[in-house]
Design a protein around this motif. Structure first.
Motif: not given
Length: 142
Positions: A15-22, A28-31, A40-51, A59-64
């Protein structure tokens, strides 16, 4: 069973350490970062670059999801002709001109005016043609 990080996992345990999703259900990827396993969504939200959006400068959030034209990045809702505000659909042609995205019609119109500005004699010729136009009466119908 799922295999990740050189280990085997029950589907309910990976499970994801943030949102607890399976993670097996969201792709097929995890971070991993800082001993966290993330979707992927939480990784980008926490560590991704915004633009910043090239159209609205917000601002465009990294997960958008975004649209790109060369090095420019746009919100999906901002990806429209910056002259007439026509929203582009799949398959529409667009042009990047002076760092602005234009629809095909506005791009071609800009080219026509630019060529007329460079060639003043053609502009004078067009003016003469327009001034010589005569309005023809409509034929009468019985």
């Amino acid at each position: 069973m799922l295999q990740a990080l050189d280990m085997y996992w029950h589907e309910d345990c990976l499970k994801c350490g943030c949102c607890d999703c399976r993670l097996g259900e969201v792709g097929s990827t995890l971070y991993t970062k800082a001993n966290l396993i993330l979707c992927k969504r939480d990784y980008l939200r926490l560590f991704g670059a915004t633009g910043y959006c090239a159209a609205c400068s917000k601002v465009i959030p990294a997960f958008e999801m975004v649209m790109r034209a060369k090095s420019n990045v746009y919100h999906l809702e901002c990806f429209a002709c910056q002259q007439c505000n026509h929203r582009f659909c799949v398959g529409d042609r667009f042009y990047l001109c002076d760092n602005k995205i234009l629809c095909e019609y506005d791009y071609e119109e800009r080219l026509v005016f630019a060529s007329m500005a460079y060639n003043a004699s053609s502009l004078a010729h067009i003016r003469r043609q327009v001034s010589n136009l005569q309005v023809c009466p409509r034929p009468k119908t019985a």
